[in-house]
Design an enzyme around this catalytic site. Structure first.
Site, mmCIF file in Angstrom:
data_model
loop_
_atom_site.group_PDB
_atom_site.id
_atom_site.type_symbol
_atom_site.label_atom_id
_atom_site.label_comp_id
_atom_site.label_asym_id
_atom_site.label_seq_id
_atom_site.Cartn_x
_atom_site.Cartn_y
_atom_site.Cartn_z
ATOM 1 N N ASP A 1 0.726 -1.203 -0.295
ATOM 2 C CA ASP A 1 0.194 -0.079 0.182
ATOM 3 C C ASP A 1 0.294 1.200 0.369
ATOM 4 O O ASP A 1 0.104 2.343 0.233
ATOM 5 C CB ASP A 1 -1.129 0.015 0.978
ATOM 6 N N ASN A 2 2.363 0.907 0.129
ATOM 7 C CA ASN A 2 3.089 2.547 -0.147
ATOM 8 C C ASN A 2 3.906 2.306 -0.969
ATOM 9 O O ASN A 2 4.891 3.044 -0.836
ATOM 10 C CB ASN A 2 3.715 1.964 1.637
HETATM 11 P P1 AMP Z 1 0.432 4.139 7.388
HETATM 12 O O1 AMP Z 1 1.322 2.785 8.089
HETATM 13 O O2 AMP Z 1 0.555 5.509 7.385
HETATM 14 O O3 AMP Z 1 0.871 3.919 5.275
HETATM 15 O O4 AMP Z 1 -0.884 3.340 7.556
HETATM 16 C C1 AMP Z 1 -1.211 2.360 6.638
HETATM 17 C C2 AMP Z 1 -2.970 1.931 6.254
HETATM 18 O O5 AMP Z 1 -3.150 2.132 8.125
HETATM 19 C C3 AMP Z 1 -3.802 3.196 6.068
HETATM 20 O O6 AMP Z 1 -5.175 2.385 5.465
HETATM 21 C C4 AMP Z 1 -3.752 4.424 7.258
HETATM 22 O O7 AMP Z 1 -5.305 5.077 6.912
HETATM 23 C C5 AMP Z 1 -4.140 3.781 8.660
HETATM 24 N N1 AMP Z 1 -3.995 4.521 9.453
HETATM 25 C C6 AMP Z 1 -2.347 5.745 9.665
HETATM 26 N N2 AMP Z 1 -2.792 6.276 10.580
HETATM 27 C C7 AMP Z 1 -3.649 6.308 10.894
HETATM 28 C C8 AMP Z 1 -5.184 7.024 12.112
HETATM 29 N N3 AMP Z 1 -4.113 7.479 12.768
HETATM 30 N N4 AMP Z 1 -6.187 7.033 11.855
HETATM 31 C C9 AMP Z 1 -6.418 5.565 11.108
HETATM 32 N N5 AMP Z 1 -6.366 4.951 10.360
HETATM 33 C C10 AMP Z 1 -4.751 5.186 9.927
HETATM 34 MG MG MG Z 2 0.407 4.556 3.743
#
Ligand code: AMP
Ligand code: MG
Length: 514
Positions: free
Chosen positions: A269-270
């Site tokens: 997803d990244n």
């Molecule tokens: P990331 O680690 O930023 O790539 O996020 C991975 C997943 O977790 C994605 O679906 C984000 O939208 C979700 N996510 C990360 N932080 C939050 C948060 N504080 N609240 C809701 N969803 C989150």
């Molecule tokens: Mg992400």
């Protein structure tokens, strides 16, 4: 035209919205895709928006007026308290393999795509708010972002852009006047992120896992028209799309490797379809060189260690290939032929990555011509650096001085635990340089264009985030950003920004802080 960067906010707080509209000129295309590609939803307003940083130069390049963005109405838009004219806020649906484990429904859990604008470069960009409130994809999260991680993404993504690496950008950061609960209660913030798009490998996985071939085809066609228009006419456009993503990722990861950058969370997803670096979480630039270097507190097995990044990227691309198989069958003629085509595409990753990395290494060493043994020479320097815990960035930067003359060696030898180890390598290097055009100054100058002096060193980033989060002091953040905006230019009195952390300053772990 806007006035100078130092000018005060142009629009008085009492101005009426009609008199001073904040014009984005959105031209949205993703919002025209089927409704099940996203959830339409406005950002959640915050208590007290305050603009802490606006990227005026980026705003101008996007045909946005920085003074409008900095006006009270503009700040309300950047905080999610007001929806700009023409915006169609939505949270994107996507899946993802997180550290190898598949999560069928991730999606934007704390972001809203506002819409798309076309920059002066003719490229279409997403304008996204990150930290803008809960969505149906929040999975129990608060939908918010803390100021520290927002500023970290701001600093590192802007540093990457200045270094010449494809990346999402930071347009603005606002504080919300609210606290978010992480380990403790910390200031909340919203980042305005600009991206070539937010399509990821995980977006394709979202439809593939549901067996929705029609949606996969729509998404693939959209990705082609937005990022790879040249492949639309290919005999096998979906294979050509896969080839395109693989080629851009191979080049991207090579650039990371050549700068000592560790992404930290290379989940599917990244992994962007456009080939940009996206999602700056626990990322870091390596100081002492070692391929096994890991900073992320959540990467226990070292899955995304520096040296594993090419392998991780290829693994993610294999997941993309799997999602495309159903649409590749039609153009390939059969399932076997589609699988063979996908495997052929994937097989191209390693040679493309190696070629990009190797040509980059040659430039870093000042080798403008190609000779047998160049690769071994580069690898032996890296080995020597690993054995001697030499600082990655400073070693290559000081090699530019050494290229201008052996008197430059002094500054580099001391970076090696055993300075004599460098001398041995340098003797071989100088012998090789005999085969290069003679102009030493020109060589040193060329090397300084590929070996940066300033990278976002972890201790400096932490210092800036700390000052901002704990003391509302944004001066260190501003100063660091300014230094990093010209990473290849040596300037007076900036020694502190070029040096590795002293042992007591050293940051050993980084955190998502989400
Ligand atoms: P990331 O680690 O930023 O790539 O996020 C991975 C997943 O977790 C994605 O679906 C984000 O939208 C979700 N996510 C990360 N932080 C939050 C948060 N504080 N609240 C809701 N969803 C989150
Ligand atoms: Mg992400």
């Amino acid at each position: 035209m806007s006035s100078s960067d130092a000018s005060p906010i142009a629009v008085p707080a009492t101005a009426n919205v009609e008199d001073h509209p904040v014009r984005f000129r959105f031209e949205n295309t993703f919002a025209r895709l089927p409704e099940y590609f996203y959830v339409r939803l406005d950002p959640t307003p915050v208590a007290a928006p305050h603009l802490v940083k606006l990227n005026r130069e980026l705003a101008r390049s996007l045909a946005l007026d920085p003074d409008e963005l900095a006006s009270p109405q503009g700040v309300e838009i950047l905080a999610g308290n007001r929806v700009a004219e023409g915006a169609e806020p939505l949270a994107l649906a996507y899946s993802g393999h997180q550290f190898g484990h598949f999560v069928p429904r991730l999606g934007d859990g704390r972001a809203n795509l506002l819409g798309e604008v076309v920059g002066h470069d003719g490229v279409r960009y997403d304008i996204q708010l990150k930290g803008s409130g809960p969505t149906p994809f929040s999975r129990g999260g608060d939908g918010r972002a803390a100021l520290g991680p927002v500023l970290r993404e701001y600093i590192v993504s802007e540093a990457m852009a200045a270094l010449g690496v494809p990346t999402t950008r930071a347009l603005a950061a606002v504080t919300t006047g609210e606290r978010v609960l992480r380990d403790t209660a910390v200031p909340g913030a919203v980042l305005t992120r600009v991206a070539a798009s937010h399509l990821r490998v995980g977006t394709f996985q979202y439809f593939a896992i549901r067996g929705d071939t029609e949606a996969t085809r729509i998404l693939a066609d959209y990705a082609i028209s937005r990022h790879y228009p040249e492949v639309a006419q290919a005999t096998q456009p979906y294979k050509a799309l896969l080839d395109g993503v693989i080629a851009r990722q191979a080049r991207l990861i090579a650039q990371w490797m050549l700068l000592g950058f560790i992404h930290g969370v290379m989940n599917t997803d990244n992994t962007s379809i456009s080939g940009e670096t996206i999602d700056y979480g626990p990322c870091a630039f390596m100081e002492a060189y070692h391929p096994a270097t890991v900073f992320s507190s959540i990467d226990h097995g070292g899955r995304y260690a520096y040296g594993n990044q090419p392998r991780a990227a290829l693994w993610n691309l294999a997941r993309l290939a799997e999602t495309l198989l159903p649409v590749m069958v039609g153009e390939a003629g059969s399932e076997e032929a589609a699988v063979a085509a996908a495997n052929e595409s994937l097989a191209a990753f390693e040679p493309q990555f190696e070629a990009a990395r190797y040509s980059g290494l040659r430039l870093k060493l000042g080798l403008s011509t190609e000779h047998e043994g160049d690769s071994a020479l580069a690898e032996s320097l890296l080995q020597c650096m690993a054995d001697n815990r030499a600082d990655f960035t400073l070693t290559f930067r000081r090699l530019c001085d050494a290229a201008a003359g052996a008197e430059g060696d002094a500054g580099i030898r001391t970076r090696f635990a055993d300075p004599a180890a460098f001398d041995t390598w340098a003797a071989e290097w100088r012998e090789r340089l005999q085969k290069e055009p003679a102009d030493q100054q020109a060589r040193a100058t060329a090397m300084r264009r590929v070996n940066p002096l300033f990278i976002p060193r972890n201790h400096l980033v932490e210092e800036a985030l700390d000052a901002a989060s704990r003391r509302q002091d944004f001066q260190p953040f501003e100063e660091l950003l300014k230094v990093l905006s010209q990473p290849y230019e040596d300037r007076q009195d900036l020694e502190r920004y070029a040096m590795p952390a002293r042992p007591e300053e050293s940051v050993l772990q980084t955190f998502c802080g989400t």
